[in-house]
Motif scaffolding. Structure first.
Motif, PDB file in Angstrom:
ATOM      1  N   LEU A 203     -11.467  28.899 -27.566  1.00 51.86           N
ATOM      2  CA  LEU A 203     -11.178  29.685 -28.773  1.00 51.86           C
ATOM      3  C   LEU A 203     -11.636  28.946 -30.023  1.00 51.86           C
ATOM      4  CD1 LEU A 203      -7.673  31.210 -28.000  1.00 51.86           C
ATOM      5  CD2 LEU A 203      -9.821  32.420 -28.278  1.00 51.86           C
ATOM      6  N   ILE A 204     -11.434  27.619 -30.042  1.00 53.04           N
ATOM      7  CA  ILE A 204     -11.853  26.844 -31.206  1.00 53.04           C
ATOM      8  C   ILE A 204     -13.356  27.007 -31.424  1.00 53.04           C
ATOM      9  CG2 ILE A 204     -12.160  24.500 -32.095  1.00 53.04           C
ATOM     10  CD1 ILE A 204      -9.471  23.800 -30.763  1.00 53.04           C
ATOM     11  N   SER A 205     -14.124  26.928 -30.336  1.00 54.64           N
ATOM     12  CA  SER A 205     -15.569  27.033 -30.529  1.00 54.64           C
ATOM     13  C   SER A 205     -15.983  28.476 -30.836  1.00 54.64           C
ATOM     14  CB  SER A 205     -16.323  26.459 -29.333  1.00 54.64           C
ATOM     15  OG  SER A 205     -16.389  27.401 -28.304  1.00 54.64           O
ATOM     16  N   TRP A 206     -15.306  29.457 -30.255  1.00 53.18           N
ATOM     17  CA  TRP A 206     -15.658  30.856 -30.553  1.00 53.18           C
ATOM     18  C   TRP A 206     -15.356  31.226 -32.004  1.00 53.18           C
ATOM     19  CZ3 TRP A 206     -13.300  33.626 -25.689  1.00 53.18           C
ATOM     20  CH2 TRP A 206     -14.066  33.267 -24.572  1.00 53.18           C
ATOM     21  N   MET A 207     -14.329  30.571 -32.566  1.00 56.99           N
ATOM     22  CA  MET A 207     -13.932  30.945 -33.923  1.00 56.99           C
ATOM     23  C   MET A 207     -14.566  30.048 -34.982  1.00 56.99           C
ATOM     24  SD  MET A 207     -10.078  32.325 -33.686  1.00 56.99           S
ATOM     25  CE  MET A 207      -9.331  31.285 -32.496  1.00 56.99           C
ATOM     26  N   SER A 208     -15.439  29.114 -34.549  1.00 54.35           N
ATOM     27  CA  SER A 208     -16.088  28.240 -35.517  1.00 54.35           C
ATOM     28  C   SER A 208     -17.141  29.020 -36.301  1.00 54.35           C
ATOM     29  CB  SER A 208     -16.724  27.053 -34.811  1.00 54.35           C
ATOM     30  OG  SER A 208     -17.777  27.502 -34.010  1.00 54.35           O
TER      31      SER A 208
ATOM     32  N   ALA B 144      -2.636  33.875 -32.645  1.00 53.49           N
ATOM     33  CA  ALA B 144      -1.684  33.390 -31.652  1.00 53.49           C
ATOM     34  C   ALA B 144      -1.174  34.529 -30.777  1.00 53.49           C
ATOM     35  CB  ALA B 144      -0.520  32.684 -32.338  1.00 53.49           C
ATOM     36  N   SER B 145      -0.790  35.637 -31.412  1.00 50.71           N
ATOM     37  CA  SER B 145      -0.180  36.697 -30.611  1.00 50.71           C
ATOM     38  C   SER B 145      -1.215  37.420 -29.753  1.00 50.71           C
ATOM     39  CB  SER B 145       0.585  37.676 -31.505  1.00 50.71           C
ATOM     40  OG  SER B 145      -0.226  38.086 -32.569  1.00 50.71           O
ATOM     41  N   LEU B 146      -2.381  37.726 -30.336  1.00 54.78           N
ATOM     42  CA  LEU B 146      -3.372  38.472 -29.554  1.00 54.78           C
ATOM     43  C   LEU B 146      -3.927  37.637 -28.397  1.00 54.78           C
ATOM     44  CD1 LEU B 146      -5.298  40.467 -32.321  1.00 54.78           C
ATOM     45  CD2 LEU B 146      -3.495  41.251 -30.760  1.00 54.78           C
ATOM     46  N   SER B 147      -4.182  36.343 -28.642  1.00 55.61           N
ATOM     47  CA  SER B 147      -4.725  35.547 -27.544  1.00 55.61           C
ATOM     48  C   SER B 147      -3.692  35.401 -26.435  1.00 55.61           C
ATOM     49  CB  SER B 147      -5.212  34.180 -28.033  1.00 55.61           C
ATOM     50  OG  SER B 147      -4.159  33.472 -28.621  1.00 55.61           O
ATOM     51  N   ASP B 148      -2.439  35.348 -26.807  1.00 56.78           N
ATOM     52  CA  ASP B 148      -1.401  35.253 -25.791  1.00 56.78           C
ATOM     53  C   ASP B 148      -1.297  36.548 -24.980  1.00 56.78           C
ATOM     54  OD1 ASP B 148       0.940  33.448 -24.907  1.00 56.78           O
ATOM     55  OD2 ASP B 148       1.845  35.432 -25.089  1.00 56.78           O
ATOM     56  N   ILE B 149      -1.386  37.679 -25.678  1.00 51.00           N
ATOM     57  CA  ILE B 149      -1.344  38.970 -24.990  1.00 51.00           C
ATOM     58  C   ILE B 149      -2.518  39.064 -24.019  1.00 51.00           C
ATOM     59  CG2 ILE B 149      -1.595  41.457 -25.307  1.00 51.00           C
ATOM     60  CD1 ILE B 149      -0.167  41.031 -28.050  1.00 51.00           C
ATOM     61  N   TRP B 150      -3.698  38.678 -24.514  1.00 46.57           N
ATOM     62  CA  TRP B 150      -4.901  38.734 -23.692  1.00 46.57           C
ATOM     63  C   TRP B 150      -4.726  37.903 -22.424  1.00 46.57           C
ATOM     64  CZ3 TRP B 150      -8.067  34.419 -22.747  1.00 46.57           C
ATOM     65  CH2 TRP B 150      -9.240  34.700 -22.058  1.00 46.57           C
ATOM     66  N   LYS B 151      -4.086  36.725 -22.575  1.00 46.84           N
ATOM     67  CA  LYS B 151      -3.946  35.841 -21.428  1.00 46.84           C
ATOM     68  C   LYS B 151      -2.923  36.366 -20.424  1.00 46.84           C
ATOM     69  CE  LYS B 151      -3.250  30.888 -20.484  1.00 46.84           C
ATOM     70  NZ  LYS B 151      -2.057  30.801 -19.681  1.00 46.84           N
ATOM     71  N   GLU B 152      -1.840  36.957 -20.920  1.00 50.89           N
ATOM     72  CA  GLU B 152      -0.723  37.250 -20.027  1.00 50.89           C
ATOM     73  C   GLU B 152      -0.536  38.723 -19.648  1.00 50.89           C
ATOM     74  OE1 GLU B 152       0.743  34.897 -18.534  1.00 50.89           O
ATOM     75  OE2 GLU B 152      -0.054  33.242 -19.724  1.00 50.89           O
ATOM     76  N   ALA B 153      -1.282  39.629 -20.291  1.00 50.42           N
ATOM     77  CA  ALA B 153      -1.057  41.055 -20.046  1.00 50.42           C
ATOM     78  C   ALA B 153      -1.233  41.402 -18.564  1.00 50.42           C
ATOM     79  CB  ALA B 153      -1.984  41.895 -20.909  1.00 50.42           C
ATOM     80  N   GLY B 154      -2.287  40.911 -17.954  1.00 53.12           N
ATOM     81  CA  GLY B 154      -2.566  41.219 -16.554  1.00 53.12           C
ATOM     82  C   GLY B 154      -1.480  40.694 -15.633  1.00 53.12           C
ATOM     83  N   TRP B 155      -1.053  39.501 -15.917  1.00 53.73           N
ATOM     84  CA  TRP B 155       0.028  38.896 -15.131  1.00 53.73           C
ATOM     85  C   TRP B 155       1.298  39.720 -15.271  1.00 53.73           C
ATOM     86  CZ3 TRP B 155       0.439  35.574 -11.354  1.00 53.73           C
ATOM     87  CH2 TRP B 155       1.627  34.899 -11.118  1.00 53.73           C
ATOM     88  N   GLY B 156       1.519  40.245 -16.478  1.00 56.90           N
ATOM     89  CA  GLY B 156       2.709  41.051 -16.744  1.00 56.90           C
ATOM     90  C   GLY B 156       2.738  42.368 -15.981  1.00 56.90           C
ATOM     91  N   THR B 157       1.573  42.822 -15.492  1.00 58.32           N
ATOM     92  CA  THR B 157       1.556  44.106 -14.778  1.00 58.32           C
ATOM     93  C   THR B 157       2.146  43.987 -13.386  1.00 58.32           C
ATOM     94  OG1 THR B 157      -0.625  43.685 -13.835  1.00 58.32           O
ATOM     95  CG2 THR B 157      -0.550  44.873 -15.930  1.00 58.32           C
TER      96      THR B 157
ATOM     97  N   THR C 271       0.274  26.362 -29.299  1.00 58.68           N
ATOM     98  CA  THR C 271       0.382  25.882 -30.677  1.00 58.68           C
ATOM     99  C   THR C 271      -0.281  24.525 -30.835  1.00 58.68           C
ATOM    100  OG1 THR C 271       2.523  26.970 -30.674  1.00 58.68           O
ATOM    101  CG2 THR C 271       2.012  25.592 -32.560  1.00 58.68           C
ATOM    102  N   MET C 272      -0.011  23.629 -29.887  1.00 54.87           N
ATOM    103  CA  MET C 272      -0.556  22.284 -30.020  1.00 54.87           C
ATOM    104  C   MET C 272      -2.082  22.301 -30.024  1.00 54.87           C
ATOM    105  SD  MET C 272       2.084  20.643 -30.488  1.00 54.87           S
ATOM    106  CE  MET C 272       2.182  18.893 -30.276  1.00 54.87           C
ATOM    107  N   VAL C 273      -2.679  23.219 -29.287  1.00 53.48           N
ATOM    108  CA  VAL C 273      -4.144  23.256 -29.224  1.00 53.48           C
ATOM    109  C   VAL C 273      -4.740  23.929 -30.456  1.00 53.48           C
ATOM    110  CG1 VAL C 273      -6.130  23.985 -27.882  1.00 53.48           C
ATOM    111  CG2 VAL C 273      -4.068  23.323 -26.720  1.00 53.48           C
ATOM    112  N   LEU C 274      -4.145  25.031 -30.882  1.00 54.41           N
ATOM    113  CA  LEU C 274      -4.775  25.822 -31.943  1.00 54.41           C
ATOM    114  C   LEU C 274      -4.390  25.381 -33.354  1.00 54.41           C
ATOM    115  CD1 LEU C 274      -4.631  29.458 -30.512  1.00 54.41           C
ATOM    116  CD2 LEU C 274      -6.502  27.816 -30.434  1.00 54.41           C
ATOM    117  N   MET C 275      -3.318  24.609 -33.474  1.00 53.24           N
ATOM    118  CA  MET C 275      -2.864  24.226 -34.808  1.00 53.24           C
ATOM    119  C   MET C 275      -3.797  23.185 -35.429  1.00 53.24           C
ATOM    120  SD  MET C 275       0.971  23.272 -35.933  1.00 53.24           S
ATOM    121  CE  MET C 275       1.174  21.759 -35.017  1.00 53.24           C
ATOM    122  N   ASN C 276      -4.113  23.355 -36.705  1.00 54.44           N
ATOM    123  CA  ASN C 276      -4.821  22.302 -37.433  1.00 54.44           C
ATOM    124  C   ASN C 276      -4.187  22.162 -38.802  1.00 54.44           C
ATOM    125  OD1 ASN C 276      -6.062  24.182 -39.305  1.00 54.44           O
ATOM    126  ND2 ASN C 276      -7.424  24.753 -37.623  1.00 54.44           N
TER     127      ASN C 276
END
Lengths: 297, 545, 318
Positions: free
Chosen positions: C145-150, C182-195, C255-260
């Motif tokens: 995500l860091i590199s995609w958002m650079s 934070a919220s959208l990337s989390d949804i993207w990661k976990e939505a499938g698992w949540g099904t 948070t630890m990864v994305l926070m700057n």
């Protein structure tokens, strides 16, 4: 579900547009979801130069298995694999059975003391004593450096119990009734009527707990110092964190053939693959309806 | 709701009963063995001032548990050239355990410590309370192995004295004034530029702020896809634009009256930060430098994406620099004088001081403190210094004509081609818990990518012993405030560099100062001054002797 | 409380206990299934609870639980007077509410869509793909995500190609966008698992229901609305209650990864703040006190959500 769909052509025909929309949506979503994973796999199969320059998007120009060789060089990885499989299989069987047993009892509204039990259980979902007293407990139970530390403390989860309980409540009363008329006791009913009917939810809990068991290395980090008991995740965790030691202590020996990032990604692929394969195996239980086997057949 | 309430009360009562039971059970742990009194040797061997005790001790097999408070530590023992030799010489088996502070606390809470403990913060509570759980090294040495005083450095032992006058822990990479004076230590900071660019621009000077900006602009005009100026990752720290840069332009470390100097507010330093801000406004700094993590930063070095870099921790980056150098030998990064103080200060580069890095202790739960002190003596010896860095003569190295140590060809090939096997079977330069910089000098080898950087840094190092370990103790209100202040400084510094106009720049700085005042700043400065006084006393006493 | 009741109404209490006892005896088999679970919880969850006493003590890394001094509510006072802590509470709630608003229904919609697809390889493949991101750790995903958002990353490239912007900007440095990231990337990661849980429940639905609905002339959407959804309601309710009670929780790794340094004012959540202030500083008391406070609030939220859903559903899922 199969019989339903194959015999209800009309239902499907009536919604051709509906079907098309869903299929297109799902394809788009799948692409969005698969892209980063593909990225991980490609970079794990790439040599250092290509992966460092960030040019690997859909495929790599520098195909190399070096990263995987680095991961598998450590021969103790196979023993770790066996520990992982053992703890996952045994852990899942014990956990699912134990939770299901408690859940069946709890699913009966007439159960005496049910409210007290619920309170006791719900509290555990929010309050935990923390790492230190838990460590002391594990120590006093003699579970330090024992394989059983993977199984016993993970035997029960109130959350999983709630899911199972809600599922059991949907089992039609009539089925249990007929079992009881046949003279089956509570335990017999549970074992021979409820459990076989609940495959989808049992498979779900098995999956949840299996993934937990497979991925967990905190238990090992805290309670295990014997290397013979290290699971795969712990081994690979070590590979990842020890990549750092090279650049920290001995900069001269940073490998040129493999980037630490590449090894990290290969590590992730190796650790994740076995547990991912489990899903398609369990999948058939999610799509076989539970009533088909009993009411109809 | 009400029903739930009564249930909760009942559960509470049950829980209290259990807790009481547990506490009774736990309270009776035995602490008889933890008085710190050592058992006599009982004829195991006769101590001798001039012979290391490990050569006298005939005990056949000992196993010690050694806890290292870092997850990355390689826990192998006896399978590589280095630890195999130690194992043979000392007849000692070591079982390494690794972990973090929480894991370490479980041992303390369980009142059952491993035999040897290594931590990485010599000012932490663990280190400060060592007199409660570790053996004094002098007691161990006096009773079991007086040869210890010949391999341990007196400066270091004095520096690590606790208030009771005894020393409990011994560090690695503890660099004394002597080490600095003799030039044993290499600089770890440099301002580097890509050689091809440097040549193409006819070796420009970048010393003044005007020169700095004009060179960066020239780079931008000429090389559109290269980032003119880079620096260590700043996502959650000041990277190399904090202390490293302050040292680079020679910002003082003490006031004229020897009290703590507020380096972040130094005029000279801030005028350079303003220059970086101008560079940012002109598009000479990439925004990504503020969000990249360490890996992303190194990937950019590996692919030569920066024209110039303010580089901190050069040894750690040498791998990345080497990868770039191997693929583009004519464009390698070279150190130049770079930014200069506007006040005429010379660079005062810093390196690790007396406090070192990892600190090792023998705990009072140690099963065999005799063997433990022998191990300390052994690992601090020159022989062990050579062993851990170069291995065994004839097996992994030989002396060349100049008397320097040279790795055998097959070992070097292995190191260069199959580093993982090298790490596993040979493990040179990695067993560092008692390692010291002075031994690197003995070797003939060098890393091409950082050789010129080291050469540039020669003579520019200055010790900073006086400001080592001067932060407030962990767990105090001041420590908490300082952590907030430091976090705020990182945010402020980056925001200042990224600010769009002078007013914002000034306002940010003002806000930071206000923030400090509100967060125990005066108390923090007082503590630092007190601790500096204590350091001064220790240093003075060392010099007198 | 028990003692008081006993004094007041000794007889009826003994009677009630007797009656209760005999009913209990009748249920012995059922009780024998439940009690092992309760014993388990008491051993593994309740005994260690004495560790919470750390919150009221001056506990350090070299302390034992009995050696540390009691300091009462001091740690809580420190937390409550800490401006940074309250900032982190606001951020936690902001991100959690966004996750609730968009992330709660996503797995349900996704599950229904997958359920509606005809049985076959396509369905199985989609299902498998959707749950894969769950297995990627945040360390790896965060790096991506860091590199995609650079400034020259994928997202900026797309926006430039679409003509939305002229010049790439580093999206992660923009604090105002962080809650969404934070919220959208989390949804993207976990939505499938949540099904998974929903699909498992749907698999338990009696197919004859649909047949009957079809005969009544109900369309596909109608069938979803009046058969599928009501039948997975207990699981939806359960997830809802747990989501509400988890409003104060957040993803530490993410948070630890994305926070700057620049998005920190919006990115610092309770978890990460407690982690940094507490454990990284060796301040176990602070961390335990903060966690205890969060747990208490979570239980209150749980009770509220439970009462609410019970009123709406006429059924308790706990």
């Amino acid at each position: 579900m199969k019989p339903l769909y194959s015999t209800t052509k009309k239902r499907l025909c009536s919604g051709k547009l509906f079907n098309a929309v869903i299929v297109v949506l799902l394809i788009v979503l799948s692409i969005i979801i698969i892209f980063p994973i593909w990225n991980v796999i490609v970079n794990s199969l790439s040599g250092a130069q290509a992966s460092a320059s960030g040019i690997n998007i859909f495929w790599t120009s520098e195909f190399s298995l070096e990263n995987y060789k680095a991961v598998f060089r450590d021969t103790s990885i196979w023993r770790a694999f066996i520990v992982s499989v053992l703890k996952t299989v045994l852990g899942v069987i014990c956990h699912v059975f134990f939770c299901a047993m408690v859940a069946y009892g709890m699913s009966k509204k007439t159960l005496k003391g049910r409210k007290l039990y619920t309170t006791i259980g719900v509290i555990t979902m929010f309050f935990s004593g923390g790492i230190i007293p838990t460590y002391l407990l594990i120590k006093s139970l003699g579970l330090l450096n024992s394989f059983w530390v993977y199984i016993f403390p993970a035997l029960f989860s109130y959350y999983d119990m709630i899911i199972l309980m809600n599922f059991f409540r949907q089992v039609p009363e009539s089925l249990e009734e007929s079992a009881r008329i046949d003279g089956a006791g509570v335990w017999r009913t549970f074992l021979s009527v409820i459990l076989p009917l609940s495959k989808p939810v049992l498979a779900t809990i098995a999956l949840f707990h299996g993934v937990y068991q497979w991925n967990d290395f905190m238990t090992t980090k805290l309670y295990i110092t014997k290397e013979a008991l290290y699971p795969l995740q712990m081994k690979l965790y070590e590979i990842i964190v020890q990549q750092q030691v090279t650049s920290m202590v001995n900069p001269t020996s940073v490998a040129i053939t493999t980037t630490s990032k590449g090894i990290q990604l290969a590590t992730i692929v190796v650790t994740t693959l076995p547990i991912i394969i489990i899903y398609p195996v369990l999948q058939k239980h999610f799509v076989t309806g539970m009533m088909l086997g009993s009411v109809k057949g | 709701m009400k029903q739930l309430k009564t249930r909760v009360t009942k559960v509470g009562i049950i829980w209290l009963c259990f807790t009481a039971l547990m506490l009774v059970g736990c309270g009776q742990s035995n602490s008889s063995s933890k008085t710190g009194v050592l058992q006599p040797l009982d004829g195991r061997y006769e101590v001798n001032r001039n012979t290391p005790a490990w050569q006298l001790d005939s005990k056949e097999e000992t196993t010690l548990t050694w806890y290292v408070n870092a997850d990355w530590w390689n826990t192998d023992w006896g399978n590589d050239v280095v630890t195999k030799k130690i194992k043979q010489d000392l007849k000692l088996d070591v079982k390494f355990i690794t972990g973090d502070d929480t894991k370490l606390n479980t041992y303390f809470a369980g009142e059952d410590l491993p035999d040897i403990i290594t931590i990485f913060n010599s000012s932490s509570q663990v280190a400060q309370s060592a007199n409660q759980w570790a053996y004094a090294l002098s007691d161990l040495a006096d009773q079991y192995d007086p040869y210890f005083y010949q391999t341990a450095k007196k400066d270091t032992l004095d520096w690590f004295q606790l208030s009771d006058g005894k020393t409990y822990g011994y560090p690695d990479f503890s660099n004394s004034q002597e080490d600095y004076d003799k030039g044993y230590i290499d600089a770890a900071t440099a301002f580097v530029i890509r050689k091809d660019i440097y040549e193409a621009l006819a070796r420009p000077s970048m010393g003044t702020q005007e020169e700095f900006l004009s060179v960066l602009s020239a780079i931008k005009d000429k090389y559109s896809d290269i980032i003119p100026f880079g620096f260590n990752e700043m996502s959650n720290s000041v990277g190399s634009l904090g202390e490293d840069f302050q040292n680079f332009i020679g910002v003082p470390i003490v006031n004229e009256d020897s009290t703590w100097y507020d380096r972040n507010m130094d005029e000279d330093y801030l005028s350079w930060i303003k220059t970086f801000n101008n560079a940012y406004q002109q598009g000479l700094i990439s925004d990504d430098s503020f969000s990249d993590d360490g890996t992303a930063y190194e990937e950019k070095i590996k692919t030569g994406q920066f024209a110039t870099i303010m580089l901190g921790g050069t040894p750690q980056r040498s791998g990345a620099l080497q990868i770039w150098m191997n693929s583009h030998p004519d464009s390698a990064y070279i150190a130049i004088d770079g930014p200069q103080s506007t006040k005429g200060h010379a660079p005062t580069l810093a390196q690790s001081g007396l406090s070192g890095w990892a600190v090792n202790y023998v705990t009072r739960d140690c099963k065999d403190p005799v063997k433990a002190i022998q191990l300390f003596t052994y690992l601090l010896s020159d022989e062990a210094g050579i062993l851990t860095n170069f291995g065994v003569e004839g097996e992994t190295y030989k002396f060349n004509e100049e008397g320097k140590i040279e790795l055998l060809p097959e070992i070097r090939t292995l190191k260069e081609t199959d580093n993982d096997r090298f790490k596993k079977e040979i493990r040179l330069g990695e067993f560092c818990l008692f390692g010291h910089d002075r031994y690197h000098r003995l070797g003939s080898e060098s890393i091409p990518s950082t050789e010129q950087l080291k050469e540039w840094g020669r003579g520019k190092l200055k010790t900073q012993f006086i400001i080592e370990n001067i932060e407030p103790d962990q767990g105090t209100a001041e420590a908490r405030s300082l952590s907030a202040v430091n976090t705020n400084w990182v945010t402020t510094l980056v925001a200042m560099i990224r600010s769009q106009d002078d007013n914002t720049f000034k306002q940010l700085l003002k806000d930071y100062q206000t923030f400090r005042e509100k967060n125990h700043w005066k108390a923090i400065v007082n503590i630092r001054n007190e601790k500096m006084n204590r350091n001064r006393e220790k240093l003075d006493s060392t010099i007198e002797q | 409380m028990l003692v008081q009741e006993r004094v007041l109404d000794k007889k009826s209490i003994t009677q009630r206990i007797k009656q209760w006892g005999s009913e209990f005896k009748k249920q012995l088999a059922l009780q024998s299934m439940v009690l092992p679970g309760i014993v388990f919880l008491i051993i593994f969850s309740y005994i260690p609870l004495y560790g919470l006493s750390i919150a009221f003590k001056n506990y350090s890394i070299v302390s034992t639980l009995s050696s540390a001094d009691w300091i009462g509510l001091e740690n809580f006072k420190i937390i409550l007077n800490d401006q940074y802590f309250w900032d982190s509470v606001v951020n936690t709630l902001g991100i959690s509410l966004l996750k609730l608003a968009f992330g709660f229904i996503t797995p349900i919609i996704l599950a229904v869509m997958i359920y509606e697809v005809k049985e076959g390889p396509f369905k199985r493949i989609v299902q498998t793909i959707s749950y894969l991101p769950h297995f990627l750790s945040w360390i790896v995903l965060g790096g991506m995500l860091i590199s995609w958002m650079s400034t020259s990353g994928m997202f900026n490239q797309i926006l430039i190609t679409l003509g939305v912007i002229n010049e790439g900007k580093n999206i992660l440095l923009d604090a105002d966008k962080y809650w969404w990231i934070a919220s959208l990337s989390d949804i993207w990661k976990e939505a499938g698992w949540g099904t998974i849980l929903y699909l498992a429940t749907m698999a338990g639905i009696d197919p004859t229901f649909y047949e009957a609905a079809r005969i009544d002339g109900a369309g596909r959407i109608r069938q979803i609305w009046s058969i599928t959804l009501p039948l997975i309601k207990p699981i939806i309710t359960l997830n809802f209650i747990l989501t509400i009670s988890g409003l104060l929780g957040s993803n530490l790794d993410q948070t630890m990864v994305l926070m700057n340094s620049q998005n920190q004012p919006k990115a610092e959540v309770i978890n990460s703040y407690v982690y940094r202030m507490g454990l990284q500083q060796g301040d176990f008391s602070y961390a335990t006190a903060a966690d205890l406070g969060v747990s208490i609030v979570s239980v209150i939220l749980l009770i509220l959500a439970h009462q609410l859903t019970k009123k709406l559903n006429d059924q308790s899922v706990l």
